[in-house]
Design a protein around this motif. Structure first.
Motif, PDB file in Angstrom:
ATOM      1  N   ARG A  83       0.839  -1.202   0.000  1.00 52.32           N
ATOM      2  CA  ARG A  83       0.000   0.000   0.000  1.00 52.32           C
ATOM      3  C   ARG A  83       0.878   1.258   0.000  1.00 52.32           C
ATOM      4  O   ARG A  83       0.569   2.240  -0.673  1.00 52.32           O
ATOM      5  CB  ARG A  83      -0.911  -0.007   1.233  1.00 52.32           C
ATOM      6  CG  ARG A  83      -1.927   1.115   1.248  1.00 52.32           C
ATOM      7  CD  ARG A  83      -2.831   0.980   2.438  1.00 52.32           C
ATOM      8  NE  ARG A  83      -3.687  -0.184   2.317  1.00 52.32           N
ATOM      9  CZ  ARG A  83      -4.948  -0.125   1.908  1.00 52.32           C
ATOM     10  NH1 ARG A  83      -5.481   1.034   1.599  1.00 52.32           N
ATOM     11  NH2 ARG A  83      -5.671  -1.211   1.825  1.00 52.32           N
ATOM     12  N   PHE A  84       1.994   1.196   0.752  1.00 48.48           N
ATOM     13  CA  PHE A  84       2.901   2.346   0.768  1.00 48.48           C
ATOM     14  C   PHE A  84       3.451   2.621  -0.630  1.00 48.48           C
ATOM     15  O   PHE A  84       3.537   3.775  -1.057  1.00 48.48           O
ATOM     16  CB  PHE A  84       4.070   2.110   1.746  1.00 48.48           C
ATOM     17  CG  PHE A  84       5.120   3.169   1.643  1.00 48.48           C
ATOM     18  CD1 PHE A  84       4.958   4.385   2.290  1.00 48.48           C
ATOM     19  CD2 PHE A  84       6.241   2.984   0.852  1.00 48.48           C
ATOM     20  CE1 PHE A  84       5.904   5.389   2.153  1.00 48.48           C
ATOM     21  CE2 PHE A  84       7.189   3.985   0.711  1.00 48.48           C
ATOM     22  CZ  PHE A  84       7.017   5.182   1.366  1.00 48.48           C
ATOM     23  N   MET A  85       3.822   1.556  -1.355  1.00 43.22           N
ATOM     24  CA  MET A  85       4.374   1.733  -2.704  1.00 43.22           C
ATOM     25  C   MET A  85       3.354   2.421  -3.611  1.00 43.22           C
ATOM     26  O   MET A  85       3.701   3.326  -4.377  1.00 43.22           O
ATOM     27  CB  MET A  85       4.772   0.376  -3.306  1.00 43.22           C
ATOM     28  CG  MET A  85       5.989  -0.262  -2.682  1.00 43.22           C
ATOM     29  SD  MET A  85       7.506   0.664  -2.901  1.00 43.22           S
ATOM     30  CE  MET A  85       8.013   0.128  -4.519  1.00 43.22           C
ATOM     31  N   ARG A  86       2.088   1.998  -3.510  1.00 44.50           N
ATOM     32  CA  ARG A  86       1.041   2.589  -4.363  1.00 44.50           C
ATOM     33  C   ARG A  86       0.814   4.059  -3.999  1.00 44.50           C
ATOM     34  O   ARG A  86       0.811   4.935  -4.856  1.00 44.50           O
ATOM     35  CB  ARG A  86      -0.264   1.806  -4.207  1.00 44.50           C
ATOM     36  CG  ARG A  86      -0.313   0.502  -4.995  1.00 44.50           C
ATOM     37  CD  ARG A  86      -1.750  -0.006  -5.129  1.00 44.50           C
ATOM     38  NE  ARG A  86      -2.390  -0.210  -3.841  1.00 44.50           N
ATOM     39  CZ  ARG A  86      -2.278  -1.318  -3.106  1.00 44.50           C
ATOM     40  NH1 ARG A  86      -1.531  -2.316  -3.543  1.00 44.50           N
ATOM     41  NH2 ARG A  86      -2.909  -1.443  -1.953  1.00 44.50           N
ATOM     42  N   LEU A  87       0.631   4.309  -2.690  1.00 41.83           N
ATOM     43  CA  LEU A  87       0.319   5.664  -2.226  1.00 41.83           C
ATOM     44  C   LEU A  87       1.484   6.625  -2.496  1.00 41.83           C
ATOM     45  O   LEU A  87       1.288   7.746  -2.980  1.00 41.83           O
ATOM     46  CB  LEU A  87       0.011   5.625  -0.722  1.00 41.83           C
ATOM     47  CG  LEU A  87      -0.532   6.909  -0.108  1.00 41.83           C
ATOM     48  CD1 LEU A  87      -1.899   7.248  -0.694  1.00 41.83           C
ATOM     49  CD2 LEU A  87      -0.640   6.778   1.405  1.00 41.83           C
ATOM     50  N   SER A  88       2.711   6.164  -2.228  1.00 39.96           N
ATOM     51  CA  SER A  88       3.869   7.047  -2.415  1.00 39.96           C
ATOM     52  C   SER A  88       4.100   7.351  -3.898  1.00 39.96           C
ATOM     53  O   SER A  88       4.552   8.437  -4.245  1.00 39.96           O
ATOM     54  CB  SER A  88       5.123   6.442  -1.792  1.00 39.96           C
ATOM     55  OG  SER A  88       5.429   5.212  -2.394  1.00 39.96           O
ATOM     56  N   SER A  89       3.772   6.380  -4.776  1.00 41.61           N
ATOM     57  CA  SER A  89       3.931   6.632  -6.213  1.00 41.61           C
ATOM     58  C   SER A  89       3.005   7.747  -6.683  1.00 41.61           C
ATOM     59  O   SER A  89       3.354   8.519  -7.575  1.00 41.61           O
ATOM     60  CB  SER A  89       3.640   5.351  -7.012  1.00 41.61           C
ATOM     61  OG  SER A  89       4.604   4.384  -6.684  1.00 41.61           O
ATOM     62  N   VAL A  90       1.815   7.832  -6.055  1.00 39.13           N
ATOM     63  CA  VAL A  90       0.863   8.894  -6.415  1.00 39.13           C
ATOM     64  C   VAL A  90       1.318  10.236  -5.825  1.00 39.13           C
ATOM     65  O   VAL A  90       1.310  11.266  -6.504  1.00 39.13           O
ATOM     66  CB  VAL A  90      -0.555   8.533  -5.899  1.00 39.13           C
ATOM     67  CG1 VAL A  90      -1.514   9.696  -6.115  1.00 39.13           C
ATOM     68  CG2 VAL A  90      -1.062   7.274  -6.592  1.00 39.13           C
ATOM     69  N   LEU A  91       1.741  10.223  -4.547  1.00 39.70           N
ATOM     70  CA  LEU A  91       2.040  11.475  -3.852  1.00 39.70           C
ATOM     71  C   LEU A  91       3.402  12.067  -4.214  1.00 39.70           C
ATOM     72  O   LEU A  91       3.579  13.281  -4.187  1.00 39.70           O
ATOM     73  CB  LEU A  91       1.981  11.253  -2.327  1.00 39.70           C
ATOM     74  CG  LEU A  91       0.599  10.983  -1.743  1.00 39.70           C
ATOM     75  CD1 LEU A  91       0.692  10.756  -0.240  1.00 39.70           C
ATOM     76  CD2 LEU A  91      -0.352  12.155  -2.031  1.00 39.70           C
ATOM     77  N   LEU A  92       4.361  11.194  -4.537  1.00 37.92           N
ATOM     78  CA  LEU A  92       5.739  11.656  -4.720  1.00 37.92           C
ATOM     79  C   LEU A  92       5.886  12.765  -5.772  1.00 37.92           C
ATOM     80  O   LEU A  92       6.529  13.788  -5.502  1.00 37.92           O
ATOM     81  CB  LEU A  92       6.630  10.458  -5.057  1.00 37.92           C
ATOM     82  CG  LEU A  92       8.085  10.582  -4.646  1.00 37.92           C
ATOM     83  CD1 LEU A  92       8.687   9.214  -4.374  1.00 37.92           C
ATOM     84  CD2 LEU A  92       8.899  11.283  -5.683  1.00 37.92           C
ATOM     85  N   PRO A  93       5.284  12.638  -6.976  1.00 41.45           N
ATOM     86  CA  PRO A  93       5.426  13.731  -7.956  1.00 41.45           C
ATOM     87  C   PRO A  93       4.835  15.050  -7.461  1.00 41.45           C
ATOM     88  O   PRO A  93       5.377  16.122  -7.761  1.00 41.45           O
ATOM     89  CB  PRO A  93       4.656  13.219  -9.177  1.00 41.45           C
ATOM     90  CG  PRO A  93       4.515  11.755  -8.974  1.00 41.45           C
ATOM     91  CD  PRO A  93       4.520  11.512  -7.517  1.00 41.45           C
ATOM     92  N   TRP A  94       3.747  14.993  -6.678  1.00 45.40           N
ATOM     93  CA  TRP A  94       3.139  16.216  -6.142  1.00 45.40           C
ATOM     94  C   TRP A  94       4.066  16.877  -5.126  1.00 45.40           C
ATOM     95  O   TRP A  94       4.221  18.104  -5.122  1.00 45.40           O
ATOM     96  CB  TRP A  94       1.784  15.904  -5.499  1.00 45.40           C
ATOM     97  CG  TRP A  94       0.743  15.528  -6.508  1.00 45.40           C
ATOM     98  CD1 TRP A  94       0.359  14.277  -6.862  1.00 45.40           C
ATOM     99  CD2 TRP A  94      -0.022  16.424  -7.325  1.00 45.40           C
ATOM    100  NE1 TRP A  94      -0.596  14.325  -7.843  1.00 45.40           N
ATOM    101  CE2 TRP A  94      -0.849  15.632  -8.144  1.00 45.40           C
ATOM    102  CE3 TRP A  94      -0.085  17.807  -7.437  1.00 45.40           C
ATOM    103  CZ2 TRP A  94      -1.727  16.191  -9.064  1.00 45.40           C
ATOM    104  CZ3 TRP A  94      -0.966  18.366  -8.351  1.00 45.40           C
ATOM    105  CH2 TRP A  94      -1.773  17.554  -9.159  1.00 45.40           C
ATOM    106  N   PHE A  95       4.669  16.051  -4.258  1.00 43.28           N
ATOM    107  CA  PHE A  95       5.605  16.580  -3.265  1.00 43.28           C
ATOM    108  C   PHE A  95       6.808  17.221  -3.972  1.00 43.28           C
ATOM    109  O   PHE A  95       7.238  18.316  -3.616  1.00 43.28           O
ATOM    110  CB  PHE A  95       6.095  15.461  -2.328  1.00 43.28           C
ATOM    111  CG  PHE A  95       5.209  15.254  -1.133  1.00 43.28           C
ATOM    112  CD1 PHE A  95       3.862  15.037  -1.286  1.00 43.28           C
ATOM    113  CD2 PHE A  95       5.733  15.273   0.146  1.00 43.28           C
ATOM    114  CE1 PHE A  95       3.033  14.846  -0.195  1.00 43.28           C
ATOM    115  CE2 PHE A  95       4.914  15.091   1.249  1.00 43.28           C
ATOM    116  CZ  PHE A  95       3.558  14.871   1.083  1.00 43.28           C
TER     117      PHE A  95
END
Lengths: 57, 252
Positions: free
Chosen positions: B12-24
């Motif tokens: 779940r972390f891999m999925r969520l971080s892949s979405v959030l990382l470009p925004w951050f």
């Protein structure tokens, strides 16, 4: 530019350069490491590693 | 608590971080661009320190982040020792090089600021020495992790060292109050409010937020790399065992 920064321009630019070099190096190291791990994982999965009874070739 | 456990699942972390990382990363780039535009073209020179005040806008966020990442590592260390959660170990491992880098930026920029203002690159006073100790603690954590082959044993050893090193965090924070030092006392994070004029405080807060988002994006990317490395390690072991079995069968 150097004149506008006053008599201590060298120290100011050295501080910014140090930060840029260290943080760029850190970012590059992390991103290259992640790419290397992705490639290693893809290669293992392509060979069927982790699949029960997978092919050995 | 259930949602925290779900979030702490590596997949779940891999999925969520892949979405959030470009925004951050995008928000960090935008804030740093705005912040450094204000620093270089809008914020005034200091009446005493002149243009060297520009060093403050990297030195202070770097110091905050070096302390923040060590505090994050200490929380992760509790996760490793108390709940034995694998993602806590991953978070701790990924944070160490990032915290070490910001500690090094803080020390170097401090030296380049100290020479023209204090007349010396370095002095063994409480604030500078405790910050150097923090940097050495980060290096110790990284070295200890590499010295132990077995990942779970390495994680527990690093967690203990991290928690022992925690004693240095309040020492750094309050060193300027407890001892007589060359370093100035707290001027932003203090009871009674900031003593910095708004024309300098806002660029400082914007660059600090930009650096924080950059550090969090790098932390997420480093955690992804570490999760992938552990999968690679597990699959390599499985593959070696399977090849062993097949060679045994062929021999029979």
């Amino acid at each position: 530019m150097m004149d506008a920064l006053g008599p201590h321009a060298g120290f100011i630019l050295a501080a910014y350069l140090a930060a840029v070099v260290i943080l760029s190096g850190l970012a590059a190291a992390i991103l290259l490491d992640r790419r290397a791990q992705r490639r290693a994982l893809a290669a293992l999965e392509e060979r069927g590693a982790g699949r029960r009874g997978g092919s050995t070739s | 608590m259930a949602s925290l456990t779900e979030l702490a699942n590596p997949a779940r972390f891999m999925r969520l971080s892949s979405v959030l990382l470009p925004w951050f990363a995008g928000a960090a780039a935008l804030l740093l661009a705005i912040g450094f535009y204000l620093v270089w073209f809008v914020a005034p020179a200091d009446y005493q320190q002149g243009e060297t005040i520009k060093i403050m806008y990297i030195h202070v966020p770097a110091a905050w982040l070096a302390l923040m990442f060590y505090s994050m590592m200490a929380l992760s260390a509790l996760g490793v020792l108390v709940w034995r959660h694998p993602l806590a170990d991953v978070a701790q491992q990924a944070a160490a090089p990032i915290g070490a880098s910001f500690a090094l930026v803080c020390l170097l920029t401090g030296s380049f600021w100290g020479k023209p203002m204090w007349g010396t690159y370095w002095v063994w006073d409480a604030r500078l020495t405790s910050m150097l100790v923090l940097f050495l603690l980060y290096l110790g954590v990284i070295a200890l992790r590499r010295a132990i082959d077995e990942p779970s044993r390495a994680g527990r050893a690093v967690a203990i060292l991290t928690l022992v090193g925690c004693v240095n965090i309040p020492i750094i924070k309050f060193s300027v109050d407890w001892w007589s030092t060359l370093h100035q006392p707290a001027s932003v994070l203090r009871l009674g409010g900031s003593t910095i004029h708004a024309s300098m405080l806002w660029p400082l807060l914007i660059t600090a937020l930009g650096f924080t988002l950059l550090a969090l994006a790098l932390h997420a990317a480093a955690m992804q790399a570490e999760i992938l490395r552990r999968r690679v390690r597990t699959l390599t072991i499985f593959e070696a065992e399977r090849l062993d079995r097949l060679s045994l069968q062929a021999a029979q």
